[in-house]
Write an enzyme that holds these catalytic residues in place. Structure first.
Site, PDB file in Angstrom:
ATOM      1  N   ARG A 234     -37.831   8.170 -24.373  1.00 29.57           N
ATOM      2  CA  ARG A 234     -36.475   8.613 -24.679  1.00 29.57           C
ATOM      3  C   ARG A 234     -36.378  10.105 -24.414  1.00 29.57           C
ATOM      4  O   ARG A 234     -37.323  10.867 -24.650  1.00 29.57           O
ATOM      5  CB  ARG A 234     -36.124   8.364 -26.152  1.00 29.57           C
TER       6      ARG A 234
ATOM      7  N   ARG B 145     -30.551 -19.748 -14.072  1.00 27.61           N
ATOM      8  CA  ARG B 145     -30.524 -19.879 -12.617  1.00 27.61           C
ATOM      9  C   ARG B 145     -31.780 -20.584 -12.120  1.00 27.61           C
ATOM     10  O   ARG B 145     -32.706 -20.854 -12.880  1.00 27.61           O
ATOM     11  CB  ARG B 145     -30.356 -18.502 -11.973  1.00 27.61           C
TER      12      ARG B 145
ATOM     13  N   GLY C  89      -5.974 -56.192   6.254  1.00 26.64           N
ATOM     14  CA  GLY C  89      -6.131 -57.446   6.972  1.00 26.64           C
ATOM     15  C   GLY C  89      -6.153 -58.627   6.017  1.00 26.64           C
ATOM     16  O   GLY C  89      -6.732 -58.553   4.932  1.00 26.64           O
TER      17      GLY C  89
ATOM     18  N   ALA D 241     -31.319  -7.204 -27.821  1.00 25.26           N
ATOM     19  CA  ALA D 241     -30.045  -7.195 -27.104  1.00 25.26           C
ATOM     20  C   ALA D 241     -30.024  -6.103 -26.039  1.00 25.26           C
ATOM     21  O   ALA D 241     -30.516  -5.003 -26.242  1.00 25.26           O
ATOM     22  CB  ALA D 241     -28.899  -6.982 -28.086  1.00 25.26           C
TER      23      ALA D 241
ATOM     24  N   GLY E 277     -18.225 -46.607   6.308  1.00 27.41           N
ATOM     25  CA  GLY E 277     -18.740 -45.398   5.684  1.00 27.41           C
ATOM     26  C   GLY E 277     -17.809 -44.764   4.687  1.00 27.41           C
ATOM     27  O   GLY E 277     -18.180 -43.773   4.042  1.00 27.41           O
TER      28      GLY E 277
ATOM     29  N   ARG F 216      -5.523 -39.100   8.441  1.00 27.98           N
ATOM     30  CA  ARG F 216      -4.672 -39.004   7.253  1.00 27.98           C
ATOM     31  C   ARG F 216      -5.281 -38.108   6.167  1.00 27.98           C
ATOM     32  O   ARG F 216      -4.589 -37.733   5.220  1.00 27.98           O
ATOM     33  CB  ARG F 216      -4.395 -40.403   6.689  1.00 27.98           C
TER      34      ARG F 216
ATOM     35  N   LYS G 285     -33.413 -15.894 -14.576  1.00 27.83           N
ATOM     36  CA  LYS G 285     -33.581 -16.266 -13.169  1.00 27.83           C
ATOM     37  C   LYS G 285     -35.057 -16.277 -12.806  1.00 27.83           C
ATOM     38  O   LYS G 285     -35.752 -15.290 -12.994  1.00 27.83           O
ATOM     39  CB  LYS G 285     -32.811 -15.279 -12.279  1.00 27.83           C
TER      40      LYS G 285
END
Length: 481
Positions: free
Chosen positions: A448, A341, A148, A388, A110, A18, A359
C-alpha cells in the site's frame, strides 16, 4: 432395434424461399440444433448401416454442419450427395441411387424435426411386417390444405398419393395426408423411379408418383398412420418454426417431469435434447438448459439461469446466473448474478457469489469468492476466502498467466494478484494490496502507498464545504505542498 441393411436417406436440398432468409431452411435452429440435426440424430439412434444426405441450396453450410456435428452411420458410413438442379423429390432420390445398397431405405425430409424415434421404428416395422415394396407414413389432419392426400383403394390399401395442386375437389376433401416419410425396397424404388415423369402442375419429378406405379404393378404398398399428427409438421416459414419449437419444448418438459424433475412454472423453462437430469432436480422459472448439460440429483437451478454444456453434481444451487462448459462438484452454490465461463471447475462445496466471474479456473473444495470478483486462469486450493473486489490480473497485453493460491489462503478485499504469481498455503493478502511477487506460506503480504493527511485543510485555504472553486484551490494547494 434391428436395422440391418437399412439406409437412411435425408432430402435437404430445397431452397426454403418462404423462410425469407439467407440461411438454408434445414439449417434454421430449433431448440439448439438445426432442423436437419434433429433428423440426423434420430437416424444415428436407429443405427442404420448407411446414411445419405442430398444437399443443394446452401450445401456448403449443410455439409460443414454435418462434418462438425460428427454425424455418422453405424461404422462411419455417411455420404453427402449434391443435387445441382432442384427438379423435385424424385429427382433428389435419383441422385442418391448410385450410392444406395440393396435392402431397405427410409426417406425423410430434412425439415421435419418432430418425428419421434418410436414413430420411425414403427414405420420400419410396418414395412417389414407387410413385406411391402413401399410404405408411407400418414397422418389425419383437420385442415389438410397444401398437403398431399392419401387415396385408398380396395381393402383400404394405398392406391396413390395426390399433391394438393393436382387434386380435384373430391380428393381435396380427404383428410389423410402424406407426411413425406417413407420406406422402400431399394429394388422396387429403382424400377419405379425410371418411370416417373414431370406430368404435373409444377412440372417436377414427384417421389409420390412411385406409389401409383407400384400399385399398377400390383406390388404391396402399405401405410402407417401417426397417432400424433403434430409429429408430421414440416417447417416452411419462421412462424411454423416457432410453433414447432413450442411443441418440442413442451415435449421435453413433459418427459422430464415424468422422470421426477420438478418444475415451477414449466412454460418458462427450456430444456434442449442432449440435456440429462436426475430425479429430484428442481427447475425454477426462466431457466434454459442447453447443450450436453447434466444436473445431479437434488440440485436447484434458477430462476433466471442459463447453463450451456455444464456438469453439475448433486445438491447444487445455481440462481440468476450464466454458465458455459463449467464443471461443478456436489453442494456448490453459484449466484445470484454469477458467471462461469469455459473451463471453470468448482470442487465440492465451493461458493461463487453475486457478481463474480470465473474463467478457466479451479475453485477448490469449500473455497469461496462471495462477491464482486474476477478470477481468471487461476487455481485455488481448499478453504480459500477471496474478498470482495479481488482480481487475478491474468493478461499482460500479449499472454495469459496463471495465479496459484494454496489451501487456506485469505485474500483481503480489493486485492490485485498480478500473474504469474503464487500464494503459499495459509498466507494472508492485506486488503487493497497489489501483489506482484510470490508470497510464502503463512506469510502476510501488504502493498500500500503511505496514507497522507492534512489536518484542517479547508480552514487553511479558506473555503467552505461544498464550494467547487474551493475544491479546485484545495487541490492546487495540496499539489504545492
Amino acid at each position: 432395434m434391428n436395422s440391418n441393411k437399412v439406409t437412411g436417406l435425408v432430402l435437404a436440398a430445397g431452397k426454403g424461399t418462404r423462410m425469407k432468409s439467407a440461411i438454408p431452411k434445414v439449417m434454421h435452429d430449433l431448440a439448439g440444433r438445426p432442423l436437419i440435426g434433429h433428423v440426423l440424430a434420430s437416424l444415428n439412434a436407429l443405427e442404420f448401416t448407411k446414411i445419405l444426405v442430398v444437399v443443394g441450396h446452401g450445401r456448403e453450410q449443410v455439409t460443414e454442419y454435418i462434418s462438425q456435428a460428427g454425424v455418422q452411420a453405424e461404422g462411419g458410413n455417411l455420404d453427402i450427395i449434391v443435387q445441382r438442379d432442384q427438379l423435385g423429390t424424385a429427382h433428389a432420390v435419383q441422385q442418391a441411387l448410385p450410392y444406395l445398397p440393396e435392402g431397405t431405405v427410409m426417406v425423410l425430409s430434412g425439415d421435419q424435426p418432430l418425428l419421434a424415434l418410436d414413430t420411425l421404428g414403427a414405420l420400419l416395422e410396418t414395412h417389414r411386417r407387410c413385406d411391402a415394396a413401399a410404405t408411407v407414413l400418414t397422418a389425419e389432419m383437420e385442415d389438410p390444405s397444401g398437403l398431399g392426400r392419401i387415396v385408398r383403394g380396395e381393402g383400404g390399401c394405398v392406391a396413390r398419393i395426390v399433391e394438393q395442386k393436382d387434386a380435384d375437389a373430391e380428393t381435396q376433401h380427404i383428410k389423410e395426408i402424406n407426411t413425406g416419410t417413407y420406406c422402400f425396397q431399394v429394388e422396387a424404388l429403382r424400377q419405379a423411379l425410371a418411370h416417373v415423369r414431370p406430368n404435373n402442375v409444377q412440372q417436377e419429378y414427384y417421389l409420390t408418383d412411385v406409389f401409383g406405379y407400384l400399385t399398377q404393378k400390383q406390388r404391396a404398398v402399405a401405410a402407417h398412420k401417426l397417432t400424433d399428427p403434430q409429429e408430421a409438421m414440416g417447417i416452411n416459414d419462421l412462424y411454423q418454426l416457432s410453433v414447432a419449437e413450442e411443441i418440442y419444448w413442451e415435449r421435453m418438459r413433459r418427459y422430464w417431469m415424468r422422470e421426477g424433475v420438478r418444475m415451477v412454472r414449466p412454460s418458462t423453462i427450456l430444456i434442449e435434447g442432449d440435456v440429462t437430469l436426475e430425479a429430484d432436480v428442481t427447475l425454477l422459472p426462466n431457466t434454459w438448459l442447453r447443450g450436453r448439460s447434466y444436473i445431479g440429483r437434488g440440485s436447484v437451478i434458477g430462476p433466471q439461469t442459463t447453463l450451456d454444456t455444464c456438469r453439475c453434481g448433486e445438491k447444487c444451487v445455481i440462481e440468476c446466473s450464466v454458465a458455459e462448459e463449467a464443471v461443478l462438484g456436489n453442494g456448490c452454490h453459484v449466484g445470484p448474478f454469477g458467471r462461469l465461463r469455459k473451463g471453470s471447475v468448482l470442487e465440492n462445496d465451493a461458493h461463487v457469489g453475486n457478481f463474480v466471474e470465473i474463467k478457466n479456473s479451479i475453485i477448490g473444495r469449500a473455497s469461496k469468492a462471495s462477491h464482486l470478483s474476477y478470477i481468471g486462469d487461476a487455481e485455488l486450493g481448499e478453504r480459500v476466502n477471496v474478498g470482495a473486489g479481488t482480481i487475478t490480473c491474468n493478461y499482460d497485453g500479449a499472454h495469459k498467466h496463471k495465479t496459484l493460491i494454496g489451501d487456506g489462503v485469505f485474500v483481503g478485499s480489493n486485492a490485485n494478484l498480478v500473474a504469474p504469481v503464487s500464494i503459499g498455503a495459509g498466507a494472508t493478502i492485506g486488503a487493497g494490496s497489489t501483489v506482484t511477487k510470490d508470497v510464502p506460506a503463512e506469510a502476510l503480504a501488504l502493498e500500500r502507498a503511505d496514507q497522507r493527511m492534512v489536518s484542517g485543510w479547508k480552514t487553511k485555504i479558506g473555503v467552505s464545504k461544498g464550494s467547487s472553486q474551493g475544491a479546485k484551490r484545495a487541490g492546487k494547494a495540496e499539489k504545492e505542498k
